[in-house]
Design a protein around this motif. Sequence first.
Motif, PDB file in Angstrom:
ATOM      1  N   TRP A 160       0.999  -1.422  -0.205  1.00 23.08           N
ATOM      2  CA  TRP A 160       0.009  -0.044   0.374  1.00 23.08           C
ATOM      3  C   TRP A 160       1.554   1.078  -0.391  1.00 23.08           C
ATOM      4  O   TRP A 160       1.854   1.237   0.424  1.00 23.08           O
ATOM      5  CB  TRP A 160      -0.814   0.262   1.071  1.00 23.08           C
ATOM      6  CG  TRP A 160      -2.239  -0.073   1.280  1.00 23.08           C
ATOM      7  CD1 TRP A 160      -2.558  -1.681   0.857  1.00 23.08           C
ATOM      8  CD2 TRP A 160      -3.759  -0.394   0.084  1.00 23.08           C
ATOM      9  NE1 TRP A 160      -4.060  -1.946   1.206  1.00 23.08           N
ATOM     10  CE2 TRP A 160      -3.806  -1.318   0.556  1.00 23.08           C
ATOM     11  CE3 TRP A 160      -3.898   1.520  -0.768  1.00 23.08           C
ATOM     12  CZ2 TRP A 160      -5.433  -1.918  -0.587  1.00 23.08           C
ATOM     13  CZ3 TRP A 160      -4.870   0.254  -1.534  1.00 23.08           C
ATOM     14  CH2 TRP A 160      -5.527  -0.043  -1.320  1.00 23.08           C
ATOM     15  N   VAL A 161      -0.072   2.034  -0.879  1.00 23.99           N
ATOM     16  CA  VAL A 161       0.976   3.745  -0.742  1.00 23.99           C
ATOM     17  C   VAL A 161       0.043   4.585  -0.445  1.00 23.99           C
ATOM     18  O   VAL A 161      -0.967   4.805  -0.458  1.00 23.99           O
ATOM     19  CB  VAL A 161       1.601   3.925  -2.382  1.00 23.99           C
ATOM     20  CG1 VAL A 161       2.054   5.117  -2.470  1.00 23.99           C
ATOM     21  CG2 VAL A 161       2.818   3.357  -3.494  1.00 23.99           C
ATOM     22  N   PHE A 206      -3.149   3.434  -3.724  1.00 19.48           N
ATOM     23  CA  PHE A 206      -3.259   2.417  -4.823  1.00 19.48           C
ATOM     24  C   PHE A 206      -2.041   1.245  -4.224  1.00 19.48           C
ATOM     25  O   PHE A 206      -0.779   1.597  -2.988  1.00 19.48           O
ATOM     26  CB  PHE A 206      -2.590   2.681  -6.026  1.00 19.48           C
ATOM     27  CG  PHE A 206      -0.847   3.174  -6.022  1.00 19.48           C
ATOM     28  CD1 PHE A 206      -0.086   3.168  -6.089  1.00 19.48           C
ATOM     29  CD2 PHE A 206      -1.169   4.735  -6.183  1.00 19.48           C
ATOM     30  CE1 PHE A 206       0.813   3.266  -6.393  1.00 19.48           C
ATOM     31  CE2 PHE A 206      -0.312   4.855  -6.476  1.00 19.48           C
ATOM     32  CZ  PHE A 206       0.644   4.531  -6.455  1.00 19.48           C
ATOM     33  N   LYS A 207      -2.223   0.316  -4.392  1.00 22.95           N
ATOM     34  CA  LYS A 207      -1.250  -1.348  -4.369  1.00 22.95           C
ATOM     35  C   LYS A 207      -0.052  -1.386  -5.182  1.00 22.95           C
ATOM     36  O   LYS A 207      -0.620  -1.579  -6.518  1.00 22.95           O
ATOM     37  CB  LYS A 207      -2.082  -2.399  -4.191  1.00 22.95           C
ATOM     38  CG  LYS A 207      -2.124  -2.670  -2.717  1.00 22.95           C
ATOM     39  CD  LYS A 207      -2.459  -4.042  -2.312  1.00 22.95           C
ATOM     40  CE  LYS A 207      -2.121  -4.601  -0.940  1.00 22.95           C
ATOM     41  NZ  LYS A 207      -2.265  -6.087  -1.081  1.00 22.95           N
ATOM     42  N   LEU A 208       1.375  -1.241  -4.747  1.00 23.91           N
ATOM     43  CA  LEU A 208       2.430  -1.225  -4.755  1.00 23.91           C
ATOM     44  C   LEU A 208       2.372  -3.043  -6.341  1.00 23.91           C
ATOM     45  O   LEU A 208       2.754  -3.107  -7.500  1.00 23.91           O
ATOM     46  CB  LEU A 208       3.994  -0.956  -4.901  1.00 23.91           C
ATOM     47  CG  LEU A 208       3.984   0.852  -4.814  1.00 23.91           C
ATOM     48  CD1 LEU A 208       5.541   0.784  -4.296  1.00 23.91           C
ATOM     49  CD2 LEU A 208       4.096   1.370  -6.007  1.00 23.91           C
ATOM     50  N   TRP A 209       2.449  -3.910  -5.026  1.00 22.71           N
ATOM     51  CA  TRP A 209       1.926  -5.476  -5.425  1.00 22.71           C
ATOM     52  C   TRP A 209       1.134  -6.066  -5.007  1.00 22.71           C
ATOM     53  O   TRP A 209       0.561  -5.689  -3.736  1.00 22.71           O
ATOM     54  CB  TRP A 209       2.877  -5.709  -5.422  1.00 22.71           C
ATOM     55  CG  TRP A 209       3.563  -5.737  -3.938  1.00 22.71           C
ATOM     56  CD1 TRP A 209       3.305  -6.269  -2.739  1.00 22.71           C
ATOM     57  CD2 TRP A 209       4.868  -4.851  -2.760  1.00 22.71           C
ATOM     58  NE1 TRP A 209       3.814  -6.258  -1.644  1.00 22.71           N
ATOM     59  CE2 TRP A 209       4.612  -5.494  -2.033  1.00 22.71           C
ATOM     60  CE3 TRP A 209       5.592  -3.990  -3.841  1.00 22.71           C
ATOM     61  CZ2 TRP A 209       4.685  -4.749  -0.865  1.00 22.71           C
ATOM     62  CZ3 TRP A 209       5.505  -2.896  -2.585  1.00 22.71           C
ATOM     63  CH2 TRP A 209       6.179  -3.130  -1.156  1.00 22.71           C
ATOM     64  N   ASN A 210      -0.052  -7.211  -5.167  1.00 24.25           N
ATOM     65  CA  ASN A 210      -0.783  -7.817  -4.775  1.00 24.25           C
ATOM     66  C   ASN A 210       0.393  -8.988  -3.609  1.00 24.25           C
ATOM     67  O   ASN A 210       1.194  -8.908  -3.653  1.00 24.25           O
ATOM     68  CB  ASN A 210      -1.496  -8.312  -5.696  1.00 24.25           C
ATOM     69  CG  ASN A 210      -2.207  -6.771  -6.489  1.00 24.25           C
ATOM     70  OD1 ASN A 210      -2.864  -6.613  -5.445  1.00 24.25           O
ATOM     71  ND2 ASN A 210      -2.350  -6.845  -7.714  1.00 24.25           N
ATOM     72  N   ASN A 211      -1.105  -9.491  -3.059  1.00 29.68           N
ATOM     73  CA  ASN A 211      -0.321 -10.892  -2.218  1.00 29.68           C
ATOM     74  C   ASN A 211       0.617 -11.911  -3.213  1.00 29.68           C
ATOM     75  O   ASN A 211       0.253 -12.094  -4.452  1.00 29.68           O
ATOM     76  CB  ASN A 211      -1.557 -11.821  -2.105  1.00 29.68           C
ATOM     77  CG  ASN A 211      -1.926 -10.874  -0.735  1.00 29.68           C
ATOM     78  OD1 ASN A 211      -1.924 -10.215  -0.470  1.00 29.68           O
ATOM     79  ND2 ASN A 211      -3.760 -11.713  -0.769  1.00 29.68           N
ATOM     80  N   VAL A 246       5.461  -3.639   9.245  1.00 31.40           N
ATOM     81  CA  VAL A 246       6.322  -3.141   8.367  1.00 31.40           C
ATOM     82  C   VAL A 246       5.487  -2.496   7.690  1.00 31.40           C
ATOM     83  O   VAL A 246       5.499  -2.273   6.928  1.00 31.40           O
ATOM     84  CB  VAL A 246       8.059  -3.728   8.161  1.00 31.40           C
ATOM     85  CG1 VAL A 246       9.272  -2.874   7.847  1.00 31.40           C
ATOM     86  CG2 VAL A 246       7.939  -5.170   9.213  1.00 31.40           C
ATOM     87  N   ASN A 247       6.342  -1.110   8.296  1.00 32.63           N
ATOM     88  CA  ASN A 247       6.002   0.743   6.974  1.00 32.63           C
ATOM     89  C   ASN A 247       6.774   1.162   7.172  1.00 32.63           C
ATOM     90  O   ASN A 247       7.628   0.949   7.715  1.00 32.63           O
ATOM     91  CB  ASN A 247       4.534   0.516   7.642  1.00 32.63           C
ATOM     92  CG  ASN A 247       3.465   1.561   6.356  1.00 32.63           C
ATOM     93  OD1 ASN A 247       4.270   1.517   5.413  1.00 32.63           O
ATOM     94  ND2 ASN A 247       2.283   1.654   7.373  1.00 32.63           N
TER      95      ASN A 247
END
Length: 209
Positions: free
Chosen positions: A33-34, A204-209, A66-67
Amino acid sequence: MKIKFITCVLLLINLNISAQEIKTDKNTNNGGWVSVGARSTVSLFDSDGVGLGTGGQFRIQMSNRVNTDWFADYISINVNDKVRSDYYHIGWSVLYYPIEQLHYPKTIQPYIIAGHCFDYNKKTAINDPSITKDRWGSAVQAGLGTHFNITDRFDISLTCQYMIHLTKELEANTDGNTVEIVQQKNTSLDGHLLTTISLNYKLFKLWNN
């Protein structure tokens, strides 16, 4: 400055209302998540006095625990009505969530935070701007914080950190109407307590699971 901050808050709230809800379950990985946000900071226990600042940040979440936080701040301090001390911080922090929260959103989400930043300070005599001195350095900071998740995308975060400057500090010496600004000969590891409140929105998400 206040008008811009309020405008940003209203924009984030509007985006939040119109956004699609995030669907999660116990197997969800929230990494990727960004987020973007606006922040306001109060500086306490500084040798210069109490300061108030503003800035912005963005986050890239690496995992459920972790963020990362990437930020820029400007803080201004009035030193005895004789010297203006301006601080600029550009840096990053790692947020660690000791309690893993797979189901989003949780109303309160505490974290431990630590990081590093590049630190610029400029001191200027208020009545005589020709008397001025600046320096570049770096600093480390660590502390505690918590997210107040208003919705699955929008949060208000409160963070309290102590920042230690790893540089030779500037000192403002005042004697009557005389002002002298000098740089310390040795690194003193001086610091100050920073309390920051920020408004953040997941884009938005940079990558999915």
